[in-house]
Design an enzyme around this catalytic site. Sequence first.
Site, PDB file in Angstrom:
ATOM      1  CB  SER A  29      -0.867  -0.242   1.168  1.00  0.00           C
ATOM      2  OG  SER A  29      -1.628  -0.999   0.920  1.00  0.00           O
ATOM      3  CG  HIS A  60      -2.769  -2.489  -3.313  1.00  0.00           C
ATOM      4  ND1 HIS A  60      -1.849  -3.356  -3.072  1.00  0.00           N
ATOM      5  CD2 HIS A  60      -3.009  -2.070  -2.089  1.00  0.00           C
ATOM      6  CE1 HIS A  60      -1.383  -3.280  -1.779  1.00  0.00           C
ATOM      7  NE2 HIS A  60      -2.323  -2.505  -1.092  1.00  0.00           N
ATOM      8  CG  HIS A  82      -4.869  -7.369   0.450  1.00  0.00           C
ATOM      9  ND1 HIS A  82      -4.879  -6.593  -0.527  1.00  0.00           N
ATOM     10  CD2 HIS A  82      -3.705  -6.950   1.250  1.00  0.00           C
ATOM     11  CE1 HIS A  82      -3.949  -5.582  -0.670  1.00  0.00           C
ATOM     12  NE2 HIS A  82      -3.348  -5.876   0.642  1.00  0.00           N
ATOM     13  CE1 TYR A  84      -8.554  -5.558   1.794  1.00  0.00           C
ATOM     14  CE2 TYR A  84      -6.812  -6.214   3.128  1.00  0.00           C
ATOM     15  CZ  TYR A  84      -7.059  -5.618   2.372  1.00  0.00           C
ATOM     16  OH  TYR A  84      -6.449  -4.402   1.621  1.00  0.00           O
ATOM     17  CD  GLU A  85      -8.076  -7.029  -2.521  1.00  0.00           C
ATOM     18  OE1 GLU A  85      -8.359  -6.575  -3.677  1.00  0.00           O
ATOM     19  OE2 GLU A  85      -6.951  -7.142  -2.504  1.00  0.00           O
ATOM     20  CB  ALA A 112       1.660  -0.166   4.667  1.00  0.00           C
ATOM     21  CG  MET A 210      -4.646  -6.049   7.347  1.00  0.00           C
ATOM     22  SD  MET A 210      -5.974  -4.768   6.877  1.00  0.00           S
ATOM     23  CE  MET A 210      -6.195  -3.961   8.379  1.00  0.00           C
ATOM     24  CB  SER A 211      -0.327  -7.938   2.830  1.00  0.00           C
ATOM     25  OG  SER A 211       0.665  -7.125   3.439  1.00  0.00           O
ATOM     26  CG  ASN A 234      -0.436   2.720  11.772  1.00  0.00           C
ATOM     27  OD1 ASN A 234      -0.373   2.383  10.469  1.00  0.00           O
ATOM     28  ND2 ASN A 234      -0.851   1.836  12.692  1.00  0.00           N
ATOM     29  CG  HIS A 246      -6.436   2.380   2.956  1.00  0.00           C
ATOM     30  ND1 HIS A 246      -5.666   1.124   3.039  1.00  0.00           N
ATOM     31  CD2 HIS A 246      -6.785   2.606   1.503  1.00  0.00           C
ATOM     32  CE1 HIS A 246      -5.074   0.851   1.752  1.00  0.00           C
ATOM     33  NE2 HIS A 246      -5.559   1.772   0.875  1.00  0.00           N
TER      34      HIS A 246
END
Length: 288
Positions: A29, A60, A82, A84-85, A112, A210-211, A234, A246
């Site tokens: 990201s 992306h 990902h 979650y997609e 990220a 998340m990846s 963060n 995001h």
Amino acid sequence: MTLDPHAAADFVKEAAEGFVPRVGIVLGSGLGDLADKVEIVADLNYQDIPDFPQSTVEGHAGRLILGRLGGMPVICMQGRIHYYEGVDPKDLAIPIRMLKILGIEILLVTNAAGSFRKKMGPGSLMMLSDHINFTGLNPLVGENDPAFGPRFFSMEEAYDPTLREHLAAVAKELKIELHEGVYLHYLGPNFETPAEIKAFKTLGADAVGMSTTPEVLVARHCGLRVAAISNITNLVAGMSKTKLSHEQTLECAKLAAEDLEKLVIVFLETLKRELLKAHLRSTENGND
């Protein structure tokens, strides 16, 4: 429908005839600008590649770029897919297996991530020493394809020690602070709760995102050497007054983007020399 990495690879081979990449790069990201530094041989949209899963997340771009970076023949995924997609987890094996078919030997993954360490705040870079797959998902579940790798395989050195040494040496040479730590893969798409963050810290996580674990699992299964870098965007939930989003991830990813670009380019230049030395040693031993 089962996707076929060979169909995707055949399409890419035709588009970049005669070009053989040595290193595959996955950009996370907000990190896609590195692809603009590539001396391009071919530039393809994911949607044009047959049997290739599509990225739907902002930040992306969904482009596959072949060319030279730091003098090294590379193939760059500008954007990833990902869990979650909503894709079939098995589909996440397709891009990495396609890269393997095309000829890469090394996979460099970026992402990220949120940091558990106050001294590793936004704008920091962390080299992965290991990971925790907290998703409960794995793209290799199901019937094994022995053409790519064995049914069971070790993940003891998932992140290649020699490549990590090279990255650390390059960072030192460039005076870039490169932290090292354990990355935890959280399924998402929501950010973590403070209670989850407390649990993850107890588990030994230094950063969370998340990846990354799907690519690394598939790469190690098929014998690729792996290195990975987190761009810290963060501090995790409960460690900062800033609300996680995001948009914040994309904006803060820019803080260390320049350092990351320098690090990757010089790493590839160094890697090219090291691979050449290894090839010469191999040739000399073969001629003895």
